[in-house]
Design a protein around this motif. Structure first.
Motif, PDB file in Angstrom:
ATOM      1  N   GLY A  39       0.836  -1.188   0.000  1.00  0.00           N
ATOM      2  CA  GLY A  39       0.000   0.000   0.000  1.00  0.00           C
ATOM      3  C   GLY A  39       0.873   1.241   0.000  1.00  0.00           C
ATOM      4  N   ALA A  40       0.692   2.103  -0.980  1.00  0.00           N
ATOM      5  CA  ALA A  40       1.469   3.346  -1.063  1.00  0.00           C
ATOM      6  C   ALA A  40       0.577   4.484  -0.573  1.00  0.00           C
ATOM      7  N   GLU A  41       0.527   5.584  -1.292  1.00  0.00           N
ATOM      8  CA  GLU A  41      -0.348   6.677  -0.882  1.00  0.00           C
ATOM      9  C   GLU A  41      -1.801   6.250  -1.071  1.00  0.00           C
ATOM     10  N   MET A  42      -2.705   7.014  -0.453  1.00  0.00           N
ATOM     11  CA  MET A  42      -4.114   6.646  -0.453  1.00  0.00           C
ATOM     12  C   MET A  42      -4.635   6.377  -1.866  1.00  0.00           C
ATOM     13  N   GLY A  43      -5.131   5.159  -2.082  1.00  0.00           N
ATOM     14  CA  GLY A  43      -5.695   4.791  -3.376  1.00  0.00           C
ATOM     15  C   GLY A  43      -4.715   4.139  -4.330  1.00  0.00           C
ATOM     16  N   THR A  44      -3.460   3.987  -3.935  1.00  0.00           N
ATOM     17  CA  THR A  44      -2.446   3.389  -4.806  1.00  0.00           C
ATOM     18  C   THR A  44      -1.871   2.142  -4.148  1.00  0.00           C
ATOM     19  N   ALA A  45      -1.974   1.022  -4.847  1.00  0.00           N
ATOM     20  CA  ALA A  45      -1.425  -0.238  -4.336  1.00  0.00           C
ATOM     21  C   ALA A  45      -0.594  -0.892  -5.431  1.00  0.00           C
ATOM     22  N   TYR A  46       0.488  -1.556  -5.018  1.00  0.00           N
ATOM     23  CA  TYR A  46       1.341  -2.282  -5.950  1.00  0.00           C
ATOM     24  C   TYR A  46       1.264  -3.773  -5.632  1.00  0.00           C
ATOM     25  N   VAL A  47       1.149  -4.574  -6.678  1.00  0.00           N
ATOM     26  CA  VAL A  47       0.976  -6.018  -6.527  1.00  0.00           C
ATOM     27  C   VAL A  47       2.009  -6.724  -7.399  1.00  0.00           C
ATOM     28  N   ARG A  48       2.780  -7.621  -6.808  1.00  0.00           N
ATOM     29  CA  ARG A  48       3.725  -8.421  -7.588  1.00  0.00           C
ATOM     30  C   ARG A  48       2.953  -9.520  -8.314  1.00  0.00           C
ATOM     31  N   LEU A  49       3.166  -9.621  -9.620  1.00  0.00           N
ATOM     32  CA  LEU A  49       2.464 -10.596 -10.442  1.00  0.00           C
ATOM     33  C   LEU A  49       3.336 -11.751 -10.886  1.00  0.00           C
ATOM     34  N   ASP A  50       4.663 -11.569 -10.869  1.00  0.00           N
ATOM     35  CA  ASP A  50       5.536 -12.616 -11.413  1.00  0.00           C
ATOM     36  C   ASP A  50       5.347 -13.917 -10.642  1.00  0.00           C
ATOM     37  N   GLY A  51       5.190 -14.998 -11.398  1.00  0.00           N
ATOM     38  CA  GLY A  51       4.975 -16.301 -10.816  1.00  0.00           C
ATOM     39  C   GLY A  51       3.524 -16.687 -10.631  1.00  0.00           C
ATOM     40  N   LEU A  52       2.604 -15.738 -10.865  1.00  0.00           N
ATOM     41  CA  LEU A  52       1.181 -16.015 -10.646  1.00  0.00           C
ATOM     42  C   LEU A  52       0.409 -16.251 -11.936  1.00  0.00           C
ATOM     43  N   GLU A  53       1.023 -15.957 -13.096  1.00  0.00           N
ATOM     44  CA  GLU A  53       0.278 -16.050 -14.353  1.00  0.00           C
ATOM     45  C   GLU A  53      -0.287 -17.445 -14.595  1.00  0.00           C
ATOM     46  N   SER A  54       0.504 -18.471 -14.271  1.00  0.00           N
ATOM     47  CA  SER A  54       0.036 -19.832 -14.532  1.00  0.00           C
ATOM     48  C   SER A  54      -1.159 -20.205 -13.666  1.00  0.00           C
ATOM     49  N   MET A  55      -1.248 -19.616 -12.473  1.00  0.00           N
ATOM     50  CA  MET A  55      -2.368 -19.905 -11.585  1.00  0.00           C
ATOM     51  C   MET A  55      -3.672 -19.314 -12.112  1.00  0.00           C
ATOM     52  N   TYR A  56      -3.554 -18.225 -12.883  1.00  0.00           N
ATOM     53  CA  TYR A  56      -4.744 -17.529 -13.382  1.00  0.00           C
ATOM     54  C   TYR A  56      -4.886 -17.647 -14.897  1.00  0.00           C
ATOM     55  N   SER A  57      -4.193 -18.595 -15.482  1.00  0.00           N
ATOM     56  CA  SER A  57      -4.279 -18.846 -16.930  1.00  0.00           C
ATOM     57  C   SER A  57      -3.896 -17.622 -17.750  1.00  0.00           C
ATOM     58  N   GLY A  58      -2.838 -16.940 -17.332  1.00  0.00           N
ATOM     59  CA  GLY A  58      -2.327 -15.830 -18.116  1.00  0.00           C
ATOM     60  C   GLY A  58      -2.442 -14.488 -17.420  1.00  0.00           C
ATOM     61  N   GLU A  59      -1.668 -13.534 -17.935  1.00  0.00           N
ATOM     62  CA  GLU A  59      -1.627 -12.203 -17.334  1.00  0.00           C
ATOM     63  C   GLU A  59      -2.958 -11.472 -17.460  1.00  0.00           C
ATOM     64  N   ALA A  60      -3.635 -11.611 -18.586  1.00  0.00           N
ATOM     65  CA  ALA A  60      -4.885 -10.879 -18.794  1.00  0.00           C
ATOM     66  C   ALA A  60      -5.926 -11.251 -17.736  1.00  0.00           C
ATOM     67  N   ARG A  61      -6.049 -12.554 -17.464  1.00  0.00           N
ATOM     68  CA  ARG A  61      -7.024 -12.977 -16.452  1.00  0.00           C
ATOM     69  C   ARG A  61      -6.583 -12.561 -15.055  1.00  0.00           C
ATOM     70  N   LEU A  62      -5.286 -12.540 -14.816  1.00  0.00           N
ATOM     71  CA  LEU A  62      -4.777 -12.101 -13.528  1.00  0.00           C
ATOM     72  C   LEU A  62      -5.119 -10.630 -13.290  1.00  0.00           C
TER      73      LEU A  62
END
Length: 338
Positions: free
Chosen positions: A113-136
């Motif tokens: 969580g950064a400033e109010m309303g801004t969040a950063y999420v690491r995606l690397d390694g999760l694409e296969s769990m969600y069948s690709g980046e677009a679905r993630l």
């Protein structure tokens, strides 16, 4: 994904395949207030904060188009003469932001969580769990309350991802192409996470866009602006080595003993306690964790001995037990259990 985005991953400048999404909610405070007070939705409302003494505008409704954050109340009302004034409720805004972070943590365990309303999420390694980046990315958008109208940017570092999110449409996403510096070049230096005085001085020297900063020699920027000059040059190149600070917000763990506790044992188990926010909670039924030490949060809807608190929404108080605190797990030593 937006048509302007690239469909293939690209390497991190350091050589590892880091992929970061910025989930951005613009005007979060205003959106919370419009949900709480829908009768004001079409009004030119300005939200002010008096915590620093002089009232300053920190957000505004869409109808208050002549107002911007950072103005004094006098400046805002001189530009928006029919404006309505709301006192900021920072506690309510922070709670909504924390709920947003908790929702995102159900998608990825690496959320900042950064400033109010801004969040950063690491995606690397999760694409296969969600069948690709677009679905993630779609899952991230769906995890955020829709009334907040989130947008997502994806890049190999936080700052490019943030700029991408700023360029995205509501409930849409933009992917930073491999040439991050080229993508960033036309955007204003106002997006740089630097003190306002530094950005104003940059404009005085003719540096209005990130492209203007990128073509400068870093030594010249360092000589003029110090460490902020070096950071500005790196960010304009798409390089953001700022440390990652994962949020400590966690979903409560609801663990129970295999059988109901007698009242006398339940009361005594609260006599020794310490705050515990260090990760997943072991279940006493499976014998995990330190012998005799069990960790759990008690839902306020369960029928447990003790006094129900009116504000916690998640804990009970009994005897000398822990104070009510929503979303906090407690480590409790239960006598006789090994």
């Amino acid at each position: 994904m937006n048509q302007r985005t690239a469909s293939h991953p690209f390497p991190h400048p350091g050589g590892c395949g880091v992929k970061i999404a910025c989930v951005l909610v613009t005007h979060l405070r205003a959106k919370v207030e419009m949900r709480r007070q829908p009768h004001l939705k079409g009004r030119p409302v300005v939200i002010i904060d008096r915590s620093l003494g002089r009232p300053l505008v920190i957000d505004h409704f869409p109808a208050a188009s002549n107002v911007s954050a950072g103005m004094t109340l006098e400046q805002a009302l001189s530009r928006q003469t029919d404006g309505d004034v709301l006192e900021a409720d920072e506690g309510a805004y922070r709670r909504e932001f924390q709920r947003m972070l908790l929702s995102l943590q159900r998608v990825s365990d690496r959320v900042e969580g950064a400033e109010m309303g801004t969040a950063y999420v690491r995606l690397d390694g999760l694409e296969s769990m969600y069948s690709g980046e677009a679905r993630l990315v779609t899952t991230l958008l769906n995890a955020t309350p829709q009334y907040l109208a989130p947008r997502v940017g994806v890049g190999n570092a936080k700052f490019p991802a943030y700029v991408a999110a700023r360029t995205s449409h509501t409930l849409g996403s933009v992917r930073v192409p491999p040439e991050a510096a080229h993508f960033l070049a036309p955007h204003s230096v106002d997006l740089l996470p630097l003190p306002p005085a530094v950005k104003e001085e940059m404009r005085c020297f003719g540096l209005h866009t990130l492209g203007d900063v990128a073509v400068m020699k870093p030594e010249a920027l360092i000589n003029r602006f110090g460490p902020e000059g070096q950071r500005a040059w790196e960010l304009a190149q798409g390089i953001d080595g700022f440390p990652w600070f994962p949020s400590s917000t966690r979903s409560p763990s609801w663990n129970t003993l295999p059988c109901p506790l007698p009242r006398r044992l339940w009361n005594s188990c609260w006599r020794r306690w310490t705050p515990c926010c260090d990760g997943p909670t072991p279940n006493p039924e499976c014998g995990a964790g330190t012998p005799g030490e069990w960790r759990w949060s008690v839902p306020s809807t369960e029928s447990r001995p003790g006094r129900k608190t009116s504000t916690s929404g998640g804990l009970w108080e009994t005897g000398n037990g822990p104070p009510a605190s929503s979303g906090v797990n407690w480590k409790v030593t239960i006598p006789g259990l090994r």
